[in-house]
Design a protein around this motif. Structure first.
Motif, PDB file in Angstrom:
ATOM      1  N   VAL A  14      34.520  65.691  66.463  1.00  0.00           N
ATOM      2  CA  VAL A  14      33.082  65.510  66.666  1.00  0.00           C
ATOM      3  C   VAL A  14      32.780  65.085  68.103  1.00  0.00           C
ATOM      4  N   GLU A  15      31.628  65.521  68.603  1.00  0.00           N
ATOM      5  CA  GLU A  15      31.088  65.014  69.863  1.00  0.00           C
ATOM      6  C   GLU A  15      30.125  63.873  69.537  1.00  0.00           C
ATOM      7  N   PRO A  16      30.155  62.768  70.267  1.00  0.00           N
ATOM      8  CA  PRO A  16      29.188  61.690  70.020  1.00  0.00           C
ATOM      9  C   PRO A  16      27.746  62.164  70.193  1.00  0.00           C
ATOM     10  N   ILE A  17      27.548  63.055  71.147  1.00  0.00           N
ATOM     11  CA  ILE A  17      26.278  63.758  71.335  1.00  0.00           C
ATOM     12  C   ILE A  17      26.635  65.226  71.493  1.00  0.00           C
ATOM     13  N   GLN A  18      26.008  66.086  70.702  1.00  0.00           N
ATOM     14  CA  GLN A  18      26.337  67.502  70.798  1.00  0.00           C
ATOM     15  C   GLN A  18      25.808  68.051  72.115  1.00  0.00           C
ATOM     16  N   LEU A  45      40.252  60.960  63.009  1.00  0.00           N
ATOM     17  CA  LEU A  45      38.975  61.160  63.693  1.00  0.00           C
ATOM     18  C   LEU A  45      39.258  61.491  65.155  1.00  0.00           C
ATOM     19  N   ILE A  46      38.927  62.718  65.543  1.00  0.00           N
ATOM     20  CA  ILE A  46      39.106  63.168  66.921  1.00  0.00           C
ATOM     21  C   ILE A  46      37.732  63.236  67.578  1.00  0.00           C
ATOM     22  N   VAL A  47      37.550  62.480  68.639  1.00  0.00           N
ATOM     23  CA  VAL A  47      36.253  62.421  69.318  1.00  0.00           C
ATOM     24  C   VAL A  47      36.342  63.126  70.667  1.00  0.00           C
ATOM     25  N   ASP A  48      35.470  64.096  70.853  1.00  0.00           N
ATOM     26  CA  ASP A  48      35.412  64.869  72.091  1.00  0.00           C
ATOM     27  C   ASP A  48      34.417  64.203  73.042  1.00  0.00           C
ATOM     28  N   GLU A  49      34.944  63.491  74.040  1.00  0.00           N
ATOM     29  CA  GLU A  49      34.091  62.815  75.029  1.00  0.00           C
ATOM     30  C   GLU A  49      34.190  63.504  76.392  1.00  0.00           C
ATOM     31  N   ILE A  50      34.519  64.791  76.377  1.00  0.00           N
ATOM     32  CA  ILE A  50      34.656  65.512  77.640  1.00  0.00           C
ATOM     33  C   ILE A  50      33.342  65.517  78.412  1.00  0.00           C
ATOM     34  N   GLN A  51      32.228  65.642  77.711  1.00  0.00           N
ATOM     35  CA  GLN A  51      30.927  65.644  78.389  1.00  0.00           C
ATOM     36  C   GLN A  51      30.249  64.274  78.359  1.00  0.00           C
ATOM     37  N   THR A  52      30.422  63.536  77.283  1.00  0.00           N
ATOM     38  CA  THR A  52      29.720  62.256  77.140  1.00  0.00           C
ATOM     39  C   THR A  52      30.448  61.096  77.807  1.00  0.00           C
ATOM     40  N   GLY A  53      31.747  61.248  78.037  1.00  0.00           N
ATOM     41  CA  GLY A  53      32.541  60.136  78.541  1.00  0.00           C
ATOM     42  C   GLY A  53      32.388  59.873  80.024  1.00  0.00           C
ATOM     43  N   MET A  54      33.061  58.845  80.489  1.00  0.00           N
ATOM     44  CA  MET A  54      33.077  58.436  81.896  1.00  0.00           C
ATOM     45  C   MET A  54      31.697  58.028  82.404  1.00  0.00           C
ATOM     46  N   GLY A  55      30.933  57.352  81.530  1.00  0.00           N
ATOM     47  CA  GLY A  55      29.672  56.758  81.954  1.00  0.00           C
ATOM     48  C   GLY A  55      28.440  57.613  81.796  1.00  0.00           C
ATOM     49  N   MET A 160      22.345  62.339  80.225  1.00  0.00           N
ATOM     50  CA  MET A 160      22.664  63.564  79.484  1.00  0.00           C
ATOM     51  C   MET A 160      21.407  63.914  78.697  1.00  0.00           C
ATOM     52  N   ILE A 161      20.599  64.815  79.259  1.00  0.00           N
ATOM     53  CA  ILE A 161      19.233  65.012  78.770  1.00  0.00           C
ATOM     54  C   ILE A 161      18.947  66.490  78.527  1.00  0.00           C
ATOM     55  N   GLY A 162      18.257  66.768  77.431  1.00  0.00           N
ATOM     56  CA  GLY A 162      17.873  68.134  77.113  1.00  0.00           C
ATOM     57  C   GLY A 162      16.375  68.257  76.894  1.00  0.00           C
TER      58      GLY A 162
END
Length: 216
Positions: A14-18, A45-55, A160-162
């Motif tokens: 899962v991504e914390p935020i899609q 539980l595998i968390v994908d923080e590639i986009q949401t991570g690092m602040g 991170m805004i849409g």
């Protein structure tokens, strides 16, 4: 989720935020419930923080806002401030199961990439994360203040805004580019803003003003 889990289910990813799907922020209790279900059924539980991570969302890792921990967590994109690199973090239980030589990588441990990671981590402090949170809230509120029937929704967290638009998303992206404002697509109808962490109010004000002009 619980209905489809069976004895053959190894993990839930899962991504914390899609992100690519359209910048969808889940209910604040969603990941907490997911963690409990995974624990109940013995599912990783595998968390994908590639986009949401690092602040990006205002905390070093997005899941830190929930208080849960992942069994496996992935990082990339901003991990080295632009230098290509990725990382997989595992908890102690998973780590104990990975014996020496089982997990290898041709370019793993690249000195330049690792130096980039260290430099980036040294720059991310509480002051910067507070700025991301505050300036992100300002950006979201300013976008929500735009009165246009073309905007269906504004959503996000931190920087991170849409902006979900009714029609011609790609045309809007081109017009923003013509104004020297770089945004990218997400999902089918979303304009995605991922500003650098050093963005200031004057940059956001200019972006919002240009967007208003384009949509008017």
């Amino acid at each position: 989720m619980e209905k489809v889990i069976d004895k053959n289910t190894a993990a839930f990813i899962v991504e914390p935020i899609q992100g690519e799907g359209g910048i969808y922020v889940p209910d604040k209790n969603y990941l907490i419930k997911v963690r409990k279900i995974c624990d109940k059924h013995g599912v990783l539980l595998i968390v994908d923080e590639i986009q949401t991570g690092m602040g990006r969302t205002g905390s070093l890792l997005s899941i830190q806002k929930t208080g849960i921990e992942a069994d496996i967590l992935t990082l990339g994109k901003g991990l080295a401030g632009g230098i290509p690199v990725g990382a997989t973090l595992v908890n102690q239980k998973i780590g104990n199961a990975i014996f020496k030589g089982l997990h290898t990588s041709t370019f793993g441990g690249n000195p330049l990439a690792c130096a980039g990671v260290m430099a980036t981590l040294n720059k991310i402090d509480n002051k910067l994360l507070k700025h991301v949170t505050e300036i992100g809230s300002y950006f979201i509120n300013e976008l929500k203040s735009i009165k246009s029937s073309s905007i269906l929704d504004v959503r996000g967290q931190g920087l991170m805004i849409g902006v979900d638009v009714k029609e011609d998303r790609n045309g809007l992206l081109k017009k923003l580019q013509g104004e020297k404002i770089l945004a990218i697509p997400a999902g089918e109808t979303v304009v995605r803003f991922l500003p650098p962490f050093i963005v200031e109010k004057k940059h956001i004000d200019k972006t919002v003003d240009k967007l208003k002009q384009i949509l008017s």
